[in-house]
Design a protein around this motif. Structure first.
Motif, PDB file in Angstrom:
ATOM      1  N   GLU A 123      42.793 -92.951 -71.775  1.00 18.91           N
ATOM      2  CA  GLU A 123      43.149 -94.322 -71.381  1.00 18.91           C
ATOM      3  C   GLU A 123      41.972 -95.279 -71.591  1.00 18.91           C
ATOM      4  OE1 GLU A 123      44.873 -94.767 -67.514  1.00 18.91           O
ATOM      5  OE2 GLU A 123      46.262 -93.095 -67.821  1.00 18.91           O
ATOM      6  N   VAL A 124      40.768 -94.812 -71.225  1.00 24.51           N
ATOM      7  CA  VAL A 124      39.588 -95.654 -71.429  1.00 24.51           C
ATOM      8  C   VAL A 124      39.379 -95.897 -72.910  1.00 24.51           C
ATOM      9  CG1 VAL A 124      37.067 -95.694 -71.208  1.00 24.51           C
ATOM     10  CG2 VAL A 124      38.455 -95.023 -69.277  1.00 24.51           C
ATOM     11  N   GLN A 125      39.547 -94.867 -73.724  1.00 25.72           N
ATOM     12  CA  GLN A 125      39.410 -95.025 -75.181  1.00 25.72           C
ATOM     13  C   GLN A 125      40.452 -96.011 -75.701  1.00 25.72           C
ATOM     14  OE1 GLN A 125      36.957 -93.775 -76.942  1.00 25.72           O
ATOM     15  NE2 GLN A 125      37.708 -94.738 -78.802  1.00 25.72           N
ATOM     16  N   GLU A 126      41.653 -95.885 -75.217  1.00 23.43           N
ATOM     17  CA  GLU A 126      42.722 -96.808 -75.650  1.00 23.43           C
ATOM     18  C   GLU A 126      42.390 -98.238 -75.229  1.00 23.43           C
ATOM     19  OE1 GLU A 126      47.357 -97.643 -74.584  1.00 23.43           O
ATOM     20  OE2 GLU A 126      46.671 -95.546 -74.540  1.00 23.43           O
ATOM     21  N   LEU A 127      41.869 -98.395 -74.013  1.00 28.59           N
ATOM     22  CA  LEU A 127      41.485 -99.735 -73.544  1.00 28.59           C
ATOM     23  C   LEU A 127      40.323-100.289 -74.377  1.00 28.59           C
ATOM     24  CD1 LEU A 127      41.762 -99.357 -69.667  1.00 28.59           C
ATOM     25  CD2 LEU A 127      43.239-100.688 -71.170  1.00 28.59           C
ATOM     26  N   ARG A 128      39.369 -99.475 -74.795  1.00 28.13           N
ATOM     27  CA  ARG A 128      38.287 -99.932 -75.642  1.00 28.13           C
ATOM     28  C   ARG A 128      38.802-100.414 -76.989  1.00 28.13           C
ATOM     29  NH1 ARG A 128      33.706 -95.495 -74.613  1.00 28.13           N
ATOM     30  NH2 ARG A 128      32.734 -96.557 -72.862  1.00 28.13           N
ATOM     31  N   GLU A 129      39.703 -99.605 -77.521  1.00 29.43           N
ATOM     32  CA  GLU A 129      40.250-100.001 -78.826  1.00 29.43           C
ATOM     33  C   GLU A 129      41.008-101.323 -78.717  1.00 29.43           C
ATOM     34  OE1 GLU A 129      42.635 -96.789 -80.278  1.00 29.43           O
ATOM     35  OE2 GLU A 129      40.926 -95.454 -80.505  1.00 29.43           O
ATOM     36  N   ARG A 130      41.734-101.495 -77.657  1.00 31.08           N
ATOM     37  CA  ARG A 130      42.456-102.764 -77.466  1.00 31.08           C
ATOM     38  C   ARG A 130      41.473-103.913 -77.306  1.00 31.08           C
ATOM     39  NH1 ARG A 130      46.814-102.491 -72.927  1.00 31.08           N
ATOM     40  NH2 ARG A 130      47.269-104.539 -73.748  1.00 31.08           N
ATOM     41  N   MET A 131      40.381-103.638 -76.555  1.00 35.33           N
ATOM     42  CA  MET A 131      39.392-104.677 -76.342  1.00 35.33           C
ATOM     43  C   MET A 131      38.737-105.063 -77.667  1.00 35.33           C
ATOM     44  SD  MET A 131      38.056-106.541 -74.116  1.00 35.33           S
ATOM     45  CE  MET A 131      37.561-106.085 -72.512  1.00 35.33           C
ATOM     46  N   VAL A 132      38.440-104.086 -78.495  1.00 35.69           N
ATOM     47  CA  VAL A 132      37.832-104.352 -79.810  1.00 35.69           C
ATOM     48  C   VAL A 132      38.805-105.150 -80.655  1.00 35.69           C
ATOM     49  CG1 VAL A 132      37.059-103.248 -81.973  1.00 35.69           C
ATOM     50  CG2 VAL A 132      36.289-102.378 -79.755  1.00 35.69           C
ATOM     51  N   ARG A 133      40.073-104.813 -80.631  1.00 34.42           N
ATOM     52  CA  ARG A 133      41.069-105.564 -81.423  1.00 34.42           C
ATOM     53  C   ARG A 133      41.177-106.993 -80.922  1.00 34.42           C
ATOM     54  NH1 ARG A 133      46.253-102.509 -80.947  1.00 34.42           N
ATOM     55  NH2 ARG A 133      45.123-101.077 -79.651  1.00 34.42           N
ATOM     56  N   ILE A 134      41.147-107.148 -79.594  1.00 32.11           N
ATOM     57  CA  ILE A 134      41.240-108.504 -79.043  1.00 32.11           C
ATOM     58  C   ILE A 134      40.002-109.310 -79.432  1.00 32.11           C
ATOM     59  CG2 ILE A 134      41.207-109.837 -76.890  1.00 32.11           C
ATOM     60  CD1 ILE A 134      42.954-107.678 -75.651  1.00 32.11           C
ATOM     61  N   GLU A 135      38.828-108.683 -79.311  1.00 27.74           N
ATOM     62  CA  GLU A 135      37.600-109.384 -79.666  1.00 27.74           C
ATOM     63  C   GLU A 135      37.576-109.690 -81.158  1.00 27.74           C
ATOM     64  OE1 GLU A 135      34.543-106.771 -78.258  1.00 27.74           O
ATOM     65  OE2 GLU A 135      34.706-107.508 -76.204  1.00 27.74           O
ATOM     66  N   THR A 136      38.058-108.777 -81.967  1.00 28.36           N
ATOM     67  CA  THR A 136      38.102-109.005 -83.404  1.00 28.36           C
ATOM     68  C   THR A 136      39.076-110.144 -83.702  1.00 28.36           C
ATOM     69  OG1 THR A 136      37.712-106.656 -83.753  1.00 28.36           O
ATOM     70  CG2 THR A 136      38.486-107.896 -85.637  1.00 28.36           C
ATOM     71  N   HIS A 137      40.177-110.136 -83.043  1.00 25.62           N
ATOM     72  CA  HIS A 137      41.175-111.179 -83.248  1.00 25.62           C
ATOM     73  C   HIS A 137      40.619-112.545 -82.820  1.00 25.62           C
ATOM     74  CE1 HIS A 137      44.998-112.992 -83.822  1.00 25.62           C
ATOM     75  NE2 HIS A 137      45.100-113.343 -82.540  1.00 25.62           N
ATOM     76  N   LEU A 138      39.857-112.573 -81.776  1.00 23.51           N
ATOM     77  CA  LEU A 138      39.269-113.816 -81.301  1.00 23.51           C
ATOM     78  C   LEU A 138      38.024-114.189 -82.102  1.00 23.51           C
ATOM     79  CD1 LEU A 138      39.559-113.458 -77.424  1.00 23.51           C
ATOM     80  CD2 LEU A 138      40.926-114.893 -78.905  1.00 23.51           C
ATOM     81  N   GLY A 139      37.479-113.227 -82.814  1.00 21.18           N
ATOM     82  CA  GLY A 139      36.322-113.476 -83.650  1.00 21.18           C
ATOM     83  C   GLY A 139      35.036-113.505 -82.868  1.00 21.18           C
ATOM     84  N   MET A 140      34.947-112.754 -81.894  1.00 19.19           N
ATOM     85  CA  MET A 140      33.753-112.776 -81.077  1.00 19.19           C
ATOM     86  C   MET A 140      32.629-111.962 -81.717  1.00 19.19           C
ATOM     87  SD  MET A 140      35.301-112.351 -77.356  1.00 19.19           S
ATOM     88  CE  MET A 140      34.535-113.531 -76.312  1.00 19.19           C
ATOM     89  N   GLY A 141      32.917-110.992 -82.479  1.00 16.96           N
ATOM     90  CA  GLY A 141      31.928-110.226 -83.225  1.00 16.96           C
ATOM     91  C   GLY A 141      31.038-109.349 -82.352  1.00 16.96           C
ATOM     92  N   ILE A 142      31.615-108.716 -81.377  1.00 20.10           N
ATOM     93  CA  ILE A 142      30.856-107.785 -80.516  1.00 20.10           C
ATOM     94  C   ILE A 142      30.780-106.450 -81.249  1.00 20.10           C
ATOM     95  CG2 ILE A 142      30.841-106.555 -78.308  1.00 20.10           C
ATOM     96  CD1 ILE A 142      32.285-108.907 -77.118  1.00 20.10           C
TER      97      ILE A 142
END
Length: 149
Positions: A123-142
Motif C-alpha cells: 500500500e505504501v509503495q502504491e501510495l508513493r507511485e501515485r504521489m510521483v504520478r501526481i507530482e509529475t502531472h503537476l510538474g513539481m519535479g521531485i
C-alpha cells in the motif's frame, strides 16, 4: 532376724558376755501373723505375676500395633510417591503440550504479522507511485523515492 540358741553350733562355746535371747512369751511387742508367714502371701504373689504378665502383654501388643501402623504409613508413602510421579509426568506432558500450542500460536501470529506488513508495504509503495504520478502531472519535479521492499 532373731538368733536362738538352737541355731548355734554345738562345738562352739557360747560367749560369756552373750545375753540370752528373749522367747516369744517375754516379748513386749506382739508379732503379727504366724511365725511361718511370708511378707507376701502366695495368692498375692500369683496375682502380681498375672498383673505383670498382663502389663507385659499389653505393652508388647501395643508395640506390635504401633509397628503395623508404621508399616501401613510406609506403604501409604510408597503409594503417594507413585502418585506424585504420575502427576509429575502428567504435568510435564501438559506443559509440553501448552508450550507447543503457544509456539504454534506465536508462529501463526508471526505469519499474520508478516502478511500484514507485506500488505502495508504494498500500500505504501502504491501510495508513493501515485504521489510521483501526481507530482509529475503537476510538474513539481521531485526526485523519485527509493524503492523499498
Amino acid at each position: 532376724m532373731e538368733t536362738t540358741m538352737n541355731e548355734l553350733l554345738p562345738d562352739k562355746p557360747v560367749p560369756a558376755t552373750a545375753k540370752p535371747q528373749p522367747d516369744a512369751v517375754s516379748r513386749t511387742t506382739p508379732r503379727t501373723g504366724r511365725s511361718g508367714d511370708d511378707v507376701v502371701r502366695w495368692a498375692e504373689f500369683r496375682l502380681a505375676l498375672w498383673a505383670g504378665a498382663f502389663a507385659l502383654t499389653v505393652l508388647i501388643s501395643s508395640q506390635g500395633l504401633l509397628y503395623s501402623a508404621i508399616l501401613g504409613l510406609k506403604d501409604d508413602i510408597g503409594i503417594m510417591r507413585a502418585e506424585i510421579g504420575v502427576l509429575r509426568t502428567d504435568m510435564q506432558t501438559q506443559f509440553g503440550e501448552a508450550y507447543a500450542d503457544r509456539q504454534k500460536q506465536i508462529g501463526e501470529l508471526r505469519a499474520d504479522m508478516q502478511k500484514q506488513f507485506g500488505e502495508l508495504r504494498a500500500e505504501v509503495q502504491e501510495l508513493r507511485e501515485r504521489m510521483v504520478r501526481i507530482e509529475t502531472h503537476l510538474g513539481m519535479g521531485i526526485p523519485a523515492a527509493d524503492n523499498e521492499n
